[in-house]
Design a protein around this motif. Structure first.
Motif, short mmCIF file in Angstrom:
data_model
loop_
_atom_site.label_atom_id
_atom_site.label_comp_id
_atom_site.label_asym_id
_atom_site.label_seq_id
_atom_site.Cartn_x
_atom_site.Cartn_y
_atom_site.Cartn_z
N ARG A 12 0.85 -1.20 0.00
CA ARG A 12 0.00 0.00 0.00
C ARG A 12 0.89 1.25 0.00
N LYS A 13 0.74 2.07 -1.01
CA LYS A 13 1.57 3.27 -1.15
C LYS A 13 1.37 4.23 0.01
N GLU A 14 0.11 4.35 0.47
CA GLU A 14 -0.15 5.30 1.54
C GLU A 14 0.52 4.89 2.84
N ALA A 15 0.61 3.57 3.11
CA ALA A 15 1.29 3.09 4.32
C ALA A 15 2.79 3.35 4.22
N LEU A 16 3.36 3.14 3.06
CA LEU A 16 4.79 3.40 2.88
C LEU A 16 5.09 4.89 3.02
N LYS A 17 4.16 5.73 2.59
CA LYS A 17 4.35 7.16 2.76
C LYS A 17 4.36 7.54 4.24
N LYS A 18 3.43 6.97 5.01
CA LYS A 18 3.43 7.26 6.45
C LYS A 18 4.69 6.73 7.12
N LEU A 19 5.19 5.59 6.65
CA LEU A 19 6.44 5.08 7.18
C LEU A 19 7.56 6.07 6.89
N LEU A 29 12.62 -1.56 13.59
CA LEU A 29 11.40 -1.69 12.80
C LEU A 29 10.99 -3.16 12.71
N THR A 30 9.97 -3.52 13.47
CA THR A 30 9.49 -4.90 13.52
C THR A 30 8.29 -5.05 12.59
N GLY A 31 8.35 -6.04 11.70
CA GLY A 31 7.33 -6.16 10.66
C GLY A 31 6.47 -7.40 10.77
N LEU A 32 5.58 -7.52 9.78
CA LEU A 32 4.70 -8.68 9.61
C LEU A 32 3.74 -8.87 10.77
N GLY A 33 3.43 -7.80 11.48
CA GLY A 33 2.54 -7.90 12.62
C GLY A 33 1.13 -8.33 12.24
N CYS A 34 0.56 -9.19 13.06
CA CYS A 34 -0.85 -9.61 12.94
C CYS A 34 -1.49 -9.54 14.32
N VAL A 60 9.29 -2.42 2.29
CA VAL A 60 9.69 -1.66 3.47
C VAL A 60 11.18 -1.31 3.42
N ALA A 61 12.01 -2.27 3.05
CA ALA A 61 13.45 -2.02 2.99
C ALA A 61 13.79 -0.99 1.92
N LYS A 62 13.10 -1.04 0.79
CA LYS A 62 13.33 -0.06 -0.27
C LYS A 62 13.02 1.34 0.23
N ARG A 63 11.94 1.47 1.01
CA ARG A 63 11.57 2.79 1.53
C ARG A 63 12.55 3.29 2.59
N CYS A 64 13.12 2.37 3.35
CA CYS A 64 13.96 2.76 4.50
C CYS A 64 15.46 2.77 4.20
N ALA A 65 15.86 2.28 3.04
CA ALA A 65 17.28 2.02 2.77
C ALA A 65 18.16 3.24 2.94
N GLY A 66 17.66 4.41 2.63
CA GLY A 66 18.50 5.60 2.67
C GLY A 66 18.51 6.35 3.98
N ALA A 114 15.72 -12.28 4.74
CA ALA A 114 16.93 -11.47 4.75
C ALA A 114 17.41 -11.17 3.34
N GLN A 115 17.33 -12.14 2.46
CA GLN A 115 17.73 -11.92 1.07
C GLN A 115 16.83 -10.90 0.39
N ALA A 116 15.53 -10.94 0.69
CA ALA A 116 14.61 -9.95 0.12
C ALA A 116 14.97 -8.54 0.58
N ILE A 117 15.36 -8.41 1.84
CA ILE A 117 15.78 -7.12 2.36
C ILE A 117 17.09 -6.67 1.72
N ARG A 118 18.04 -7.58 1.64
CA ARG A 118 19.37 -7.23 1.13
C ARG A 118 19.35 -6.83 -0.35
N GLU A 119 18.37 -7.27 -1.09
CA GLU A 119 18.24 -6.83 -2.48
C GLU A 119 17.91 -5.34 -2.56
N GLN A 120 17.33 -4.81 -1.49
CA GLN A 120 16.97 -3.39 -1.46
C GLN A 120 17.87 -2.57 -0.54
N ASP A 121 18.44 -3.21 0.46
CA ASP A 121 19.18 -2.51 1.50
C ASP A 121 20.31 -3.40 2.00
#
Length: 365
Positions: free
Chosen positions: A103-110, A126-131, A160-166, A226-233
């Motif tokens: 969701r683009k709006e959630a990534l914007k708030k992040l 940043l803890t993810g995948l919460g239910c 999430v990692a793409k949005r936070c990488a920088g 971890a590999q999915a994250i490392r591809e972005q960050d």
């Protein structure tokens, strides 16, 4: 906004903007035993709060669209109490509209949250995948197979990692709060563990029986995310929040045995609440998670012990831990001090301990 919120923001406004420019990236030290700032190589000791819900027990995504000023005030107050890390819990269902559609709006708030952390001079766990709220978990997510669920989780973490990488404000990505591997010989029926205080903190990463051992499955899951994250960050640290019954002992086990699943983790996190009369046992459990990587007590609180025993545990835990994260729920120390309940008194003492002992815990040992 209440007077408390306004006063804290005004007092910290100027200092926070200065600190934003000074925020350094965090990395594991060269000897692999602690954390340091990337440029100055100064030791960094995580000392902070789980900001997992507000005073009304609402999750962050429930109010961050309309009550952002309260979040700003809470961040300022946590900083004033001496915190350098805030643990944020974000929900899968609030960030994903389909298995591969963030969701683009959630990534914007992040992104707004990253900016706030940078301005306030606080790092985010940043803890993810919460239910946590079962009613907010998408039906399509629960209907996925083990493999399909893992794939959806990689899309979550990739976005999430793409949005936070920088951002230098990220201390770490915590893959999931208290994951466990299905241990039965029959297919499981519920991805979530039993509820506690209206929320579900434990989550299964599989439901189907598997020929692999539970630690092998846990290690494969960690590697996949971890590999999915490392591809972005490729820079920020990665960990996962482990329950104390992750150790190979008699009784309940999560499958996340620290020494068997940690190849793709930068450091170890454990959630540990000492019990009345069992401080020594808690320290012994903590010792079991000390496997040669930095160790952070990512959740702790005088939930099951007296305040005195809890403080004893905190002090003795310094033999093994490199960081501590307690709880803050949107109420000030002064509000708790003026409260009339036992829970108010316990929380006031905890915040007093946190504020008074921060320098001692954060100093170079």
């Amino acid at each position: 906004m209440c007077a408390r919120s306004l006063a804290v923001i005004v007092c910290l406004w100027f200092a926070s903007y200065l600190q934003a420019a000074e925020l350094e990236w965090i990395q594991v030290s060269a000897d692999g035993k602690s954390f340091v700032t990337a440029e100055s190589q100064q030791r960094f000791v995580p000392w902070g709060f789980n900001y997992d819900h507000d005073r009304k027990s609402r999750l962050l995504e429930d109010y961050w669209d309309k009550e952002w000023q309260e979040i700003e005030a809470d961040f300022a107050e946590m900083k004033a109490l001496g915190a350098n890390v805030v643990r944020i819990h974000i929900q899968f269902g609030k960030f994903m509209s389909a298995p591969d559609q963030p969701r683009k709006e959630a990534l914007k708030k992040l992104g707004d949250l990253l900016e706030l952390a940078e301005q306030t001079g606080l790092y985010l766990d940043l803890t993810g995948l919460g239910c946590y709220h079962k009613q907010d978990v998408p039906a399509w997510y629960d209907a996925l197979s083990d493999q399909g669920r893992w794939e959806a989780q990689t899309h979550f973490w990739s976005a999430v990692a793409k949005r936070c990488a920088g951002s230098p404000a990220i201390f770490c990505y915590d893959l999931m709060n208290e994951p466990v591997v299905h241990g039965g010989k029959k297919k499981g029926t519920d991805w979530l563990g039993p509820g506690f205080a209206g929320k579900h903190f434990v989550q299964r990463i599989t439901l189907s029986p598997d020929e692999r051992t539970r630690p092998e499955i846990a290690a494969a899951w960690i590697k996949t995310l971890a590999q999915a994250i490392r591809e972005q960050d490729s820079n920020h640290l990665i960990t996962v929040g482990m329950v104390p019954w992750s150790l190979e002992r008699k009784g309940l086990q999560s499958g996340f045995v620290p020494e068997k699943v940690s190849a793709h983790l930068d450091f170890i996190c454990v959630h540990l609440y000492p019990e009345k009369g069992k401080v020594d046992e808690a320290i012994e459990t903590l010792k079991g998670f000390d496997i040669g990587k930095p160790l952070v007590i990512e959740e702790t609180f005088p939930l099951k012990s007296s305040p005195e025993e809890f403080e004893q545990f905190m002090l003795e835990s310094r033999k093994y831990a490199e960081g501590w994260i307690g709880f803050y729920w949107g109420q000030s120390l002064q509000e708790y001090q003026q409260g009339t309940t036992i829970s108010d008194a316990i929380m006031a003492r905890w915040l007093e301990f946190f504020k008074q002992n921060g320098p001692r815990f954060k100093e170079t040992q």
